[in-house]
Each structure stands twice: as C-alpha cells, then as structure tokens.
Design an enzyme around this catalytic site. Structure first.
Site, mmCIF file in Angstrom:
data_model
loop_
_atom_site.group_PDB
_atom_site.id
_atom_site.type_symbol
_atom_site.label_atom_id
_atom_site.label_comp_id
_atom_site.label_asym_id
_atom_site.label_seq_id
_atom_site.Cartn_x
_atom_site.Cartn_y
_atom_site.Cartn_z
ATOM 1 N N ASP A 96 58.435 52.513 59.383
ATOM 2 C CA ASP A 96 57.651 53.607 58.813
ATOM 3 C C ASP A 96 58.486 54.816 58.391
ATOM 4 O O ASP A 96 57.929 55.875 58.091
ATOM 5 C CB ASP A 96 56.553 54.029 59.787
ATOM 6 N N ASP A 160 50.888 47.505 56.423
ATOM 7 C CA ASP A 160 51.197 48.917 56.203
ATOM 8 C C ASP A 160 52.546 49.109 55.504
ATOM 9 O O ASP A 160 52.766 50.103 54.804
ATOM 10 C CB ASP A 160 51.256 49.692 57.529
HETATM 11 N N1 GLY Z 1 50.372 52.595 59.984
HETATM 12 C C1 GLY Z 1 49.548 52.640 61.129
HETATM 13 C C2 GLY Z 1 48.132 52.904 60.830
HETATM 14 O O1 GLY Z 1 47.662 52.825 59.720
HETATM 15 O O2 GLY Z 1 47.433 53.196 61.774
#
Ligand code: GLY
Length: 381
Positions: A96, A160
């Site tokens: 991320d 994600d």
């Molecule tokens: N990327 C983690 C979420 O969307 O909660």
C-alpha cells in the site's frame, strides 16, 4: 442531467462548504494521521506506516491544487518526509505504499517540483517493485505479522493493489525505464485473470503458491465469503483498472473497469450507496459502506471520459447520483464539530472492526470525486 443535490443549490455552493470543512479539519486534526472516527466524531491518530496515512495529506494537496491557497500547501508539505521515515526503521510498510505516496510525494513533486519528493516517490516505487513474485506474476500484498489473521501470506495478492499500480507507472515515466511498468502490467493481468469474475464482481484475496505461482484458492478477506462481492473491493477494481487503462492505453483494462462498474451500478441500494458486501446472506440491517460509493463515484467519472460519447452518460450519471446521495444523506454538514466529512463507512466487518464509522479514505475519494465534477482533470491515482 447535471449534479443535483437537495442540500446545495449548486456544485459551487457544495465546494465552498467543503473548503470551510477542510479549514476546520486542519485545526481539529493537528498532526494526527487519521483513519477512523467513531460516534464521538473524533478522528484517531495512527502510526505513519498505516495504509491510510496518505489520505489526509491527499485532501490537503487536492485543496491546494483546486484553490491555490497556501494554507493547504503548508499543512500538506511535510507528510511525504514523515512517511518516508518508515523506510529507515522497523515498520509495516507493504504494497500500500501506492496509497501512501501517490497523494503525498508524487503529488507534491508534480505541483512544486520538489526534488526530495521525487526521490521519496522513487524510493517507494522501488519498494513496491521489490514485492513482485515472478513465478506468480503478482505483487505480494501484506507482511507476515505473527498472530495476525493473515499470517502466512507470502503468496497472497489482493484486489486493492490495483490502486497501487499507478506508483509504478509513474516511476517508469519519470525514469524512462519500463521495468516498473512491466511489473504493473503483469500484476494487472494476473488480477484480471483471477480476481474479476465474468459477472463483473470481484474477489478480495487470491492465494498463490509463492514458489510455483500456481493459483490455490480465494479467500473472503474483508468480504462476506470467498464467492461474495465486497463492495469496496469492487470499487478498488473499478477505479484501479480504469487508472491502468489511462496509464497503459490497454483496452482490456477499460473493458474490465466497465464490467466491474456495471455490476457495481446494478447492485447498489436505492440510495445509490452499497451495502458493505453485495452478497451478504442477510441484507436486512446490513451496514452500508459510504467509502465504497465515494471510491466508485470517482472512478466512474474517469470511465465516463474514456468511453465513446454515447456511453458516457451511464457512468457519469451513476457517479452524480452517488455523490448527491453522499452529500445529502451521509455528510456531517449539520455537526461541524465532527472531524470527518462522511458517515456510515464500514472498515472490516468480518473482524468486527470499524462498522458504521467515518473513514478517512471515504472522505478523500469524496473530495476527489467532487473536484472531478468541478473540472479537476488531474490524477493522484
Ligand atoms: N485497502 C484496505 C481496505 O480497503 O480496507
């Protein structure tokens, strides 16, 4: 049909309110790195390696770009360096870094030319590229945290991650070096083959054998079940494939974004905001996720620009309806002491975490979507 809110007579009126709200948030937030605000309306303060640490500075940079007001730039300025400190100490940085450095270092470099921000952005891109599993052609998602629900995840990829790929595409463009782009395209193709179902719904987690790359099975993750459709995951896919189309020019990514968008639009509730998962077994009383609507709305506006004119209205009108609903039914305009913009987000329901709360990424993508309606024609993701 243009954007129509029951609360605000025009988009400009809504925008002025958002500016006032952000001004107030600057005072309320201090140096906090917010993720969740619960019923008390106070945002928490998280370590800067948390995946959410880019969104508050992202709101500030966006406000700066939209208004030119120095106050926003000043409040946003230090965040890329604060986040970068996590590269030189034990931290839980993982895939991320795209969510974290695109709305901090990369936008700072784009808007100000700051050489250090460029260096930090490239550092993050190198880190992300280093998580690529060559056998499986995917970017590894999380780290092994002993005792965590996702321990033993060396071969896991999650939907994600589509949102992190623009960091790699940026690095390739900046350096004139296609290696980063090759990794982004390889991961996107793996995601297209394994995460996006024929009906446009998506999986959250795919587990691969980290040694051979063979697909093993899917997991429900933050969704209801392996074969369900976590609405925020769908929103990440819709937006992420659309971004990869913009950045690579590959039609298959736009086709995927459209397929996911059709499923999303067809599956929202009467007020154009989705339940936390489109396929829960008991819909009655199931919480919604306003953040999924905000993310999807921003991605839908992008798709509306990439398709032929005759197709555009489907995506733009869906986005406008979502934004109008969030504006009229989900926002905190009447409780200015509340630190968040949107209510009724759902973080991680299967773990019982952050249900019916405010989420900083819901706020970010809402501001982003409204900015796009106002004509902002740039991209952080
Ligand atoms: N990327 C983690 C979420 O969307 O909660």
């Amino acid at each position: 049909m243009a954007f129509q809110s029951q609360r605000f007579a025009s988009l400009d009126e809504l925008w002025n309110k958002l500016e006032q709200k952000t001004d107030r948030m600057i005072d309320q937030m201090g140096g906090k790195s917010p993720h969740v605000a619960k019923a008390d309306g106070v945002y928490d303060d998280n370590p800067t390696d948390a995946w959410t640490s880019g969104f508050w500075p992202g709101i500030l940079w966006l406000m700066y770009e939209m208004t030119g007001k120095e106050r926003y730039k000043e409040a946003a300025w230090d965040w890329d360096r604060k986040l970068e400190e996590n590269f030189v100490r034990p931290s839980n940085f993982h895939h991320d870094v795209g969510f974290q450095f695109l709305p901090t270092a990369i936008v700072k470099y784009r808007l100000t030319g700051d050489a250090d921000a460029k260096r930090i952005g490239l550092e993050a891109a190198n880190f992300l590229a280093g998580r690529f599993n060559l056998a499986g052609r995917f970017i590894r998602a999380w780290n092994n945290v002993k005792g965590a629900w996702h321990e033993g995840n060396d071969g896991w990829a999650i939907i994600d991650c589509m949102m992190n790929l623009p960091l790699l595409m940026w690095a390739s463009g900046e350096l004139g070096d296609p290696r980063f782009k090759h990794i982004a395209v390889a991961h996107a193709d793996t995601a297209l083959a394994n995460f996006v179902r024929d009906d446009g719904s998506t999986r959250h987690i795919c587990c691969f054998d980290p040694e051979t790359g063979e697909f093993l099975h899917a997991l429900g993750g933050q969704g209801f079940a392996p074969d369900s459709a976590w609405s925020r995951g769908n929103a990440w896919a819709l937006y992420g494939f659309s971004a990869m189309y913009r950045l690579s020019g590959q039609q298959r990514y736009l086709d995927a974004a459209k397929r996911v968008a059709h499923f999303f639009i067809a599956s929202v509730e009467d007020d154009f905001v989705p339940l936390w998962d489109f396929r829960v077994d008991n819909r009655s009383g199931a919480p919604r996720d306003s953040s999924a609507a905000a993310i999807a709305a921003s991605g839908l506006i992008d798709i509306s620009k990439y398709v032929p004119a005759g197709q555009s209205g489907l995506y733009l009108q869906a986005a406008e309806r979502m934004i109008a609903s969030l504006t009229d039914r989900y926002a905190t305009w009447d409780t200015p002491e509340h630190e968040a913009i949107l209510l009724h987000g759902t973080g991680h329901l299967p773990r019982g975490a952050n249900i019916d709360v405010s989420l900083i990424y819901g706020d970010y993508y809402y501001v982003e979507a409204v900015s796009k309606l106002k004509g902002w024609n740039c991209h952080m993701f």
